[in-house]
Write a protein that holds these residues in place. Structure first.
Motif, PDB file in Angstrom:
ATOM      1  N   LYS A 142       0.487  -0.906   0.100  1.00  0.00           N
ATOM      2  CA  LYS A 142      -0.301   0.000   0.264  1.00  0.00           C
ATOM      3  C   LYS A 142       0.773   1.495   0.016  1.00  0.00           C
ATOM      4  O   LYS A 142       0.482   2.295  -0.711  1.00  0.00           O
ATOM      5  CB  LYS A 142      -0.673  -0.054   1.550  1.00  0.00           C
ATOM      6  CG  LYS A 142      -1.972  -0.965   1.234  1.00  0.00           C
ATOM      7  CD  LYS A 142      -2.745  -0.950   1.933  1.00  0.00           C
ATOM      8  CE  LYS A 142      -3.845  -0.328   2.757  1.00  0.00           C
ATOM      9  NZ  LYS A 142      -5.239  -0.567   3.437  1.00  0.00           N
ATOM     10  N   MET A 143       2.075   1.042   0.448  1.00  0.00           N
ATOM     11  CA  MET A 143       2.403   2.728   0.709  1.00  0.00           C
ATOM     12  C   MET A 143       3.602   3.060  -0.480  1.00  0.00           C
ATOM     13  O   MET A 143       4.090   3.963  -0.862  1.00  0.00           O
ATOM     14  CB  MET A 143       4.160   2.392   1.925  1.00  0.00           C
ATOM     15  CG  MET A 143       5.057   3.163   2.123  1.00  0.00           C
ATOM     16  SD  MET A 143       4.410   4.823   2.645  1.00  0.00           S
ATOM     17  CE  MET A 143       3.672   4.764   4.313  1.00  0.00           C
ATOM     18  N   VAL A 144       4.022   1.562  -1.405  1.00  0.00           N
ATOM     19  CA  VAL A 144       4.512   2.317  -2.575  1.00  0.00           C
ATOM     20  C   VAL A 144       3.705   2.417  -3.670  1.00  0.00           C
ATOM     21  O   VAL A 144       4.414   3.027  -4.595  1.00  0.00           O
ATOM     22  CB  VAL A 144       5.359   0.734  -3.141  1.00  0.00           C
ATOM     23  CG1 VAL A 144       4.328  -0.310  -3.350  1.00  0.00           C
ATOM     24  CG2 VAL A 144       6.085   1.370  -3.929  1.00  0.00           C
ATOM     25  N   ILE A 145       2.138   2.006  -3.463  1.00  0.00           N
ATOM     26  CA  ILE A 145       1.141   2.721  -4.443  1.00  0.00           C
ATOM     27  C   ILE A 145       0.688   4.483  -3.902  1.00  0.00           C
ATOM     28  O   ILE A 145       0.662   4.866  -4.951  1.00  0.00           O
ATOM     29  CB  ILE A 145       0.030   1.911  -4.014  1.00  0.00           C
ATOM     30  CG1 ILE A 145       0.167   0.157  -4.520  1.00  0.00           C
ATOM     31  CG2 ILE A 145      -1.408   2.046  -5.101  1.00  0.00           C
ATOM     32  CD1 ILE A 145      -1.019  -1.169  -4.406  1.00  0.00           C
ATOM     33  N   ALA A 146       0.887   4.246  -2.975  1.00  0.00           N
ATOM     34  CA  ALA A 146       0.688   5.874  -2.781  1.00  0.00           C
ATOM     35  C   ALA A 146       2.207   6.246  -2.657  1.00  0.00           C
ATOM     36  O   ALA A 146       1.960   7.343  -3.532  1.00  0.00           O
ATOM     37  CB  ALA A 146       0.691   6.240  -1.136  1.00  0.00           C
ATOM     38  N   TRP A 147       2.892   6.001  -2.674  1.00  0.00           N
ATOM     39  CA  TRP A 147       4.043   6.753  -3.233  1.00  0.00           C
ATOM     40  C   TRP A 147       4.726   6.572  -5.080  1.00  0.00           C
ATOM     41  O   TRP A 147       4.979   7.911  -5.338  1.00  0.00           O
ATOM     42  CB  TRP A 147       5.443   5.951  -2.496  1.00  0.00           C
ATOM     43  CG  TRP A 147       6.896   6.292  -3.285  1.00  0.00           C
ATOM     44  CD1 TRP A 147       7.491   7.768  -3.482  1.00  0.00           C
ATOM     45  CD2 TRP A 147       7.870   5.512  -3.529  1.00  0.00           C
ATOM     46  NE1 TRP A 147       9.059   7.700  -3.959  1.00  0.00           N
ATOM     47  CE2 TRP A 147       9.248   6.129  -3.267  1.00  0.00           C
ATOM     48  CE3 TRP A 147       7.797   3.708  -2.926  1.00  0.00           C
ATOM     49  CZ2 TRP A 147      10.255   5.853  -4.027  1.00  0.00           C
ATOM     50  CZ3 TRP A 147       9.369   3.732  -2.626  1.00  0.00           C
ATOM     51  CH2 TRP A 147      10.704   4.329  -3.181  1.00  0.00           C
TER      52      TRP A 147
END
Length: 177
Positions: free
Chosen positions: A118-123
Motif C-alpha cells: 500500500k505504501m509503494v502504491i501511495a508513493w
C-alpha cells in the motif's frame, strides 16, 4: 567472480546484509534476461522494504519493453516484495518520457492489505502526480485507491516540492475523512 556466482545461487541468505549484497550484485549483471530472471528468483526471499527498494539493475533502463513483461508478472505475484518491486520499477522507469496512461491503471488494480505494498502504491501515485498531474489526478478524484492509500498518496504529494501550492491545496480537498 566465481565466488559471486556461487553466492547468488545460495538462497535463502541468513542475514539482512547478505540480502543487500545479493541485490547489489544483481545490479552488475549486464544481460537483461539473465538479470531479470535472477531478480525474479531473488524477490521471494526479500523480507524488507530497504533491500527491495535498493535493488535497481542498470540494464533495466536499456530494455524497457522487455522490463514491462516482468513488471506485469511481479504485479500479479502473491509475494509482497515482488509486487512492491514491480511498482517501484514502474515508478523508476515509466513516469517520464515513457509514461502511459495504462501504468497508473496497472498500479491501481493491485489489491493488497500489506502495508509495504500500500505504501509503494501511495508513493507511486504521489510521484506520478509530480510528473503527470493531469493524467494521474483522476485516480485521486474518482477514489480508485483504498481509503488509506488514497489519503497517503495525497499526503506524500503535498510533501513534495515539485507540486505547486495551488495543486496541493486542491489535493487536500480530496482527502477522505
Amino acid at each position: 567472480t566465481p565466488e559471486a556466482k556461487i553466492f547468488l545461487e545460495n538462497l535463502p541468505h541468513e542475514f539482512y546484509e547478505e540480502n543487500n549484497l545479493h541485490a547489489f550484485l544483481l545490479e552488475y549483471i549486464t544481460d537483461f534476461e539473465e538479470c531479470a530472471n535472477a531478480v525474479t528468483k531473488f524477490l521471494p526471499f526479500v523480507d524488507n522494504w530497504a533491500t527491495c527498494d535498493s535493488l535497481s539493475p542498470k540494464i533495466f533502463c536499456k530494455n524497457k519493453e522487455k522490463l514491462l513483461v516482468y513488471i506485469e508478472k511481479w504485479l500479479l505475484s502473491k509475494d509482497i516484495y515482488s509486487v512492491r518491486f514491480g511498482i517501484k520499477m514502474l515508478m523508476e522507469h515509466f513516469l517520464n518520457e515513457d509514461f502511459s496512461k495504462e501504468y497508473p491503471k496497472m498500479v491501481a488494480s493491485v489489491q493488497s492489505d500489506e502495508y509495504y505494498v500500500k505504501m509503494v502504491i501511495a508513493w507511486y501515485f504521489a510521484t506520478a502526480l509530480t510528473n503527470n498531474y493531469e493524467d494521474t489526478l483522476p485516480y485521486i478524484q474518482k477514489h480508485k485507491l483504498d481509503l488509506w492509500t488514497h489519503n497517503k498518496a495525497i499526503q506524500k504529494a503535498c510533501e513534495s516540492y515539485r507540486i505547486s501550492n495551488e495543486n496541493k491545496d486542491f489535493l487536500r480537498t480530496l482527502k477522505i475523512k
